[in-house]
Write an enzyme that holds these catalytic residues in place. Structure first.
Site, mmCIF file in Angstrom:
data_model
loop_
_atom_site.group_PDB
_atom_site.id
_atom_site.type_symbol
_atom_site.label_atom_id
_atom_site.label_comp_id
_atom_site.label_asym_id
_atom_site.label_seq_id
_atom_site.Cartn_x
_atom_site.Cartn_y
_atom_site.Cartn_z
ATOM 1 C CD GLU A 4 -49.864 -5.009 -37.453
ATOM 2 O OE1 GLU A 4 -50.767 -4.242 -37.122
ATOM 3 O OE2 GLU A 4 -48.691 -4.645 -37.594
ATOM 4 C CD GLU A 20 -46.730 -4.490 -34.100
ATOM 5 O OE1 GLU A 20 -47.098 -4.681 -35.228
ATOM 6 O OE2 GLU A 20 -46.985 -5.289 -33.184
HETATM 7 C C1 LIG Z 1 -46.200 -0.994 -38.080
HETATM 8 C C2 LIG Z 1 -45.834 -2.367 -37.543
HETATM 9 O O1 LIG Z 1 -46.965 -2.832 -36.851
HETATM 10 C C3 LIG Z 1 -44.621 -2.213 -36.665
HETATM 11 C C4 LIG Z 1 -43.739 -3.439 -36.580
HETATM 12 O O2 LIG Z 1 -43.852 -4.430 -37.273
HETATM 13 S S1 LIG Z 1 -42.502 -3.319 -35.409
HETATM 14 C C5 LIG Z 1 -41.537 -4.770 -35.591
HETATM 15 C C6 LIG Z 1 -42.106 -5.951 -34.836
HETATM 16 N N1 LIG Z 1 -41.205 -7.039 -34.995
HETATM 17 C C7 LIG Z 1 -40.575 -7.637 -33.941
HETATM 18 O O3 LIG Z 1 -40.817 -7.347 -32.800
HETATM 19 C C8 LIG Z 1 -39.578 -8.711 -34.269
HETATM 20 C C9 LIG Z 1 -38.226 -8.412 -33.639
HETATM 21 N N2 LIG Z 1 -37.326 -9.492 -33.902
HETATM 22 C C10 LIG Z 1 -37.290 -10.614 -33.132
HETATM 23 O O4 LIG Z 1 -38.050 -10.800 -32.202
HETATM 24 C C11 LIG Z 1 -36.225 -11.630 -33.433
HETATM 25 O O5 LIG Z 1 -35.209 -10.981 -34.166
HETATM 26 C C12 LIG Z 1 -36.725 -12.838 -34.284
HETATM 27 C C13 LIG Z 1 -37.639 -13.708 -33.405
HETATM 28 C C14 LIG Z 1 -37.457 -12.418 -35.523
HETATM 29 C C15 LIG Z 1 -35.506 -13.690 -34.738
HETATM 30 O O6 LIG Z 1 -34.748 -13.979 -33.597
HETATM 31 P P1 LIG Z 1 -33.332 -14.725 -33.746
HETATM 32 O O7 LIG Z 1 -33.508 -15.910 -34.613
HETATM 33 O O8 LIG Z 1 -32.829 -14.931 -32.360
HETATM 34 O O9 LIG Z 1 -32.411 -13.747 -34.557
HETATM 35 P P2 LIG Z 1 -31.931 -12.278 -34.204
HETATM 36 O O10 LIG Z 1 -30.455 -12.332 -33.998
HETATM 37 O O11 LIG Z 1 -32.737 -11.617 -33.152
HETATM 38 O O12 LIG Z 1 -32.274 -11.548 -35.573
HETATM 39 C C16 LIG Z 1 -31.541 -11.843 -36.770
HETATM 40 C C17 LIG Z 1 -31.220 -10.515 -37.435
HETATM 41 O O13 LIG Z 1 -32.441 -9.938 -37.916
HETATM 42 C C18 LIG Z 1 -32.554 -8.603 -37.446
HETATM 43 N N3 LIG Z 1 -33.977 -8.315 -37.224
HETATM 44 C C19 LIG Z 1 -34.860 -9.007 -36.482
HETATM 45 N N4 LIG Z 1 -36.087 -8.431 -36.564
HETATM 46 C C20 LIG Z 1 -35.953 -7.360 -37.375
HETATM 47 C C21 LIG Z 1 -36.862 -6.368 -37.837
HETATM 48 N N5 LIG Z 1 -38.164 -6.354 -37.526
HETATM 49 N N6 LIG Z 1 -36.367 -5.401 -38.632
HETATM 50 C C22 LIG Z 1 -35.069 -5.380 -38.990
HETATM 51 N N7 LIG Z 1 -34.170 -6.314 -38.585
HETATM 52 C C23 LIG Z 1 -34.612 -7.286 -37.791
HETATM 53 C C24 LIG Z 1 -31.775 -8.606 -36.138
HETATM 54 O O14 LIG Z 1 -31.378 -7.297 -35.778
HETATM 55 C C25 LIG Z 1 -30.602 -9.498 -36.501
HETATM 56 O O15 LIG Z 1 -29.696 -8.727 -37.255
HETATM 57 P P3 LIG Z 1 -28.121 -9.062 -37.223
HETATM 58 O O16 LIG Z 1 -27.974 -10.424 -37.807
HETATM 59 O O17 LIG Z 1 -27.509 -7.979 -38.000
HETATM 60 O O18 LIG Z 1 -27.780 -9.063 -35.756
#
Ligand SMILES: C[C@H](O)CC(=O)SCCNC(=O)CCNC(=O)[C@H](O)C(C)(C)COP(=O)(O)OP(=O)(O)OC[C@H]1O[C@@H](n2cnc3c(N)ncnc32)[C@H](O)[C@@H]1OP(=O)(O)O
Length: 700
Positions: free
Chosen positions: A114, A134
């Site tokens: 975003e 999200e």
């Molecule tokens: C208002 C807004 O519109 C609302 C939002 O933005 S909601 C959030 C949307 N974001 C997401 O959906 C992303 C979620 N994360 C992912 O899909 C995956 O973590 C990723 C593709 C970024 C990376 O994947 P990958 O490389 O396999 O690593 P992965 O083990 O999952 O993540 C690494 C670390 O980052 C953390 N992490 C990932 N995304 C995070 C996030 N958005 N916030 C906080 N921590 C996060 C994981 O919990 C993990 O922590 P750890 O090492 O303590 O276990």
């Protein structure tokens, strides 16, 4: 201590590069957002800055809002406060007199994408993953994504990306216009700087995504698309409100302009009212293919795991598989060596039950052998604490049978993972009538923590998903006995949208598993099973699927499958034993008619599963078919697709094929009743009754 920050470097070319620095994925914590706002304001003030490049430090742009902060947000107003801060910040970005370009490597998800859409252009590397993910967390895109994404990629694609919470890659993003150029990681920053300066010098357009209209459909078409999205969303998860709020926000933006759409956003967090028990340690019995993937998923989500095998050799083989699963993440740059060591340290291999006395969940993942499973459950009952949930990863066997030798039926639950478990996101949680709801609630929580999509189903041989899809291969084999070509059927199914056809799938799963499953079904549902000979004939000749390099296809190298003319020997023999006469009419069918002959029996069985109460609602079967069996998502799931065809036509065709070929096609009562009443297949028993009452009253 601050949780992340941004850093700014101003170059002699007049470009300020702002880095989001919050390892490992540059999540947007409140500290990052404040720091970003500060740096932006500074860049806009400074006379030596002409343009801005926004990027992430390390190999990630930003994974969006810091989801760990969700736990600290007690009231919706707090989340709203975050959004107000962001809205004012995105206004500053968008309305600034200096252009911004996002330089994206790795994930740009949720709030990360975003923020990039507020910039005037986006340059990415081929490794970028872009998505508004999200909804999977129960919130809607809160940084203006509901308005900017449809304007950049069109409404249909934007809704698909949001509803499925599924990222797209750089290539697709470039084709769609979400990304303006894809460049190598080495060129990323320089090209983004150049692009930003080109905008300053009017060599490239100054694009404000929020006010673009060229990709938007006409209001009439848009309304149709939005309404279909609503129908699908209600079907897939009838109780979830936030996808509908998201669609409303998109609509508001189209009808009343993007600013109104932005104000419509009131993110909500889903509250299922569940109170799962804490699971601190998990034990797994059996570390074959499934056991080792389940263990990998658990340790990756920080669960300490005790892994039990019967001998050193099998244990070491299992641990090696887990190491390999983790190392492949290290090789892909998804995991550091330190994290690899830390994750692996959560795993303890054992050869006896000594360490099981402190576990909260034990998962049995041994071969599909009833006697062996019964023995293991009796041992688990003896060695695990009394609160421990005893789960089985069986894919077909009735749980009552598995627990027959114990007095612990209330804590025996099924956790059915789907192969390949690291790719298939579905987790079927199987509940017998005697199992405690607390155990199910706790497993739902574990399922979500290990990033699966759990559905709760009732207990029977094959549960919901395998029962529903058992006829997929059965129908295909029956058609071959009646003259159709193996590869033509696979082709028709992939053209329909499946990633692989039934024969390629059987090769992948292995004929041993296919036969064992077939035996279970034959014992429990003899009237529903088409008694095939083709697979046993091939097994006799040691053709057992991809693992033996020969199945319905011939395999060379990694996964390269080619048709094998030799299979006609088995096909002819199978036809002879079945006494089936090849039907020339079948050979005239086009691919869509072939797909119907394969999938209508799947719909029939899905109806039976629903009618028996094994699945609780039709939308669960839609989700299960997409996430568990790879049914094409754009068809909306098996029941949604069936209702788009109509119960009457499906019923008529099945009855015709029953007469012509085999009782295997016989329509079940759920299907017959809905077809007779002219109701959708998803219609509940209450709807059926209400309609019957209306008819009687009408008749009076
Ligand atoms: C208002 C807004 O519109 C609302 C939002 O933005 S909601 C959030 C949307 N974001 C997401 O959906 C992303 C979620 N994360 C992912 O899909 C995956 O973590 C990723 C593709 C970024 C990376 O994947 P990958 O490389 O396999 O690593 P992965 O083990 O999952 O993540 C690494 C670390 O980052 C953390 N992490 C990932 N995304 C995070 C996030 N958005 N916030 C906080 N921590 C996060 C994981 O919990 C993990 O922590 P750890 O090492 O303590 O276990």
């Amino acid at each position: 201590m601050a949780k992340g920050r941004t850093e700014m470097e101003v170059g002699s070319d007049g470009v300020a590069v702002i880095y989001v620095a919050n390892p490992p994925v540059n999540a947007l914590s409140i500290d990052v957002l404040f720091s970003l706002k500060g740096h932006y304001e500074e860049a806009l003030r400074r006379n030596d800055v002409k343009a801005i490049v926004l990027t992430g430090s390390g190999r990630s742009f930003s994974a969006g809002l810091d989801i760990s902060a969700f736990a600290d947000i007690r009231k919706p107003e707090q989340l709203k406060d975050h959004c107000i801060l962001i809205e004012s910040m995105t206004d500053i970005f968008e309305d600034a007199g200096k252009p911004s370009v996002a330089a994206i490597d790795g994930p740009a998800l949720g709030g990360g994408l975003e923020l990039s859409m507020v910039c005037q252009a986006r340059i990415s590397t081929p490794n970028a993953q872009l998505g508004l993910t999200e909804l999977q967390f129960g919130v809607i895109p809160g940084f203006g994504g509901t308005q900017r994404l449809p304007r950049l990629v069109g409404l249909t694609k934007a809704l698909e990306m949001m509803m499925l919470s599924k990222p797209i890659n750089a290539e697709e993003a470039h084709e769609l216009g979400l990304v303006d150029a894809v460049v190598s990681p080495n060129d990323l920053l320089n090209d983004a700087r150049r692009w930003a300066l080109d905008i300053c010098e009017s060599k490239r357009p100054w694009v404000q995504a929020l006010y673009k209209t060229d990709k938007l459909e006409s209001p009439e078409v848009a309304r149709e698309i939005l309404n279909s999205a609503r129908v699908l969303s209600r079907k897939q998860a009838a109780n979830l409100q936030h996808p509908l709020v998201c669609i409303d926000a998109v609509e508001e933006g189209i009808v009343s302009g993007p600013r109104a759409g932005l104000r419509k956003q009131v993110p909500g967090i889903t509250d299922l009212g569940l109170t799962p028990r804490k699971v601190s340690k998990v034990a797994i019995v059996g570390c074959g293919l499934m056991g080792s993937v389940i263990a990998t998923a658990l340790i990756l989500s920080h669960y300490p795991v005790i892994l039990k095998e019967v001998n050193e050799k099998s244990l070491n083989a299992g641990i090696d598989r887990i190491k390999e699963n983790l190392l492949s993440r290290v090789r892909k740059g998804k995991m550091t060596k330190e994290k690899y060591e830390k994750t692996l340290s959560l795993l303890t291999g054992v050869l006896d039950y000594e360490k099981f006395k402190t576990v909260d969940l034990a998962i049995e993942a041994v071969v599909e052998n009833v006697k062996l499973k019964q023995q293991i459950f009796a041992e688990l009952e003896q060695h695990c604490p009394s609160h421990c949930i005893l789960a089985t990863n069986t894919s077909t066997i009735d749980l009552n049978l598995i627990g027959e030798k114990t007095n612990s039926q209330e804590r025996i639950v099924g956790t059915h993972f789907f192969a390949p478990a690291h790719i298939m996101p579905l987790l079927e949680i199987v509940r017998t009538p005697r199992a405690s709801l607390q155990a199910v609630v706790t497993l739902l929580d574990v399922g979500k923590k290990i990033k699966k999509t759990p559905i709760v189903v009732g207990n029977c041989t094959g549960f919901a998903v395998y029962r529903m899809f058992f006829p997929y291969t059965q129908a295909a084999l029956l058609l071959v006995d009646h003259g159709m070509d193996v590869y033509k059927i696979d082709q028709a199914c992939t053209e329909f949208g499946m990633s692989i056809g039934p024969f390629r799938m059987t090769d992948l799963v292995g004929f041993g598993v296919a036969l064992a499953t077939g035996m279970q079904f034959l014992e429990n549902f003899p009237e529903l099973v088409y008694k095939l000979m083709l697979i046993p004939l091939m097994v006799e000749d040691k053709r057992t699927g991809e693992a033996s390099q020969k199945g319905f296809y011939r395999y060379e190298g990694k996964r390269k499958a080619s048709p094998d003319p030799e299979i006609m020997n088995y096909v002819n023999e199978s036809r002879r034993i079945a006494g089936a006469t090849p039907d020339p009419e079948l050979l005239k069918l086009d691919n869509s008619a072939i797909a119907e002959m394969v999938f209508f029996p799947v719909i029939n069985e899905a109806c039976r599963v629903l009618g028996e109460g094994i699945a609780f609602k039709a939308s669960d079967l839609d989700i299960a078919s997409i996430f568990g069996m790879g049914f094409p998502p754009y068809r909306g799931g098996i029941m949604h697709w069936a209702d788009s065809i109509g119960a009457r036509r499906i019923c008529t065709m099945l009855s015709e094929w029953e007469m012509k070929y085999d009782q295997f096609f016989k329509p079940c009562s759920h299907l017959l009743e809905r077809a007779g009443a002219g109701l959708p297949l998803s219609a509940s028993a209450t709807m059926m009754m209400n309609q019957a009452k209306t008819k009687i009253l009408g008749g009076c």
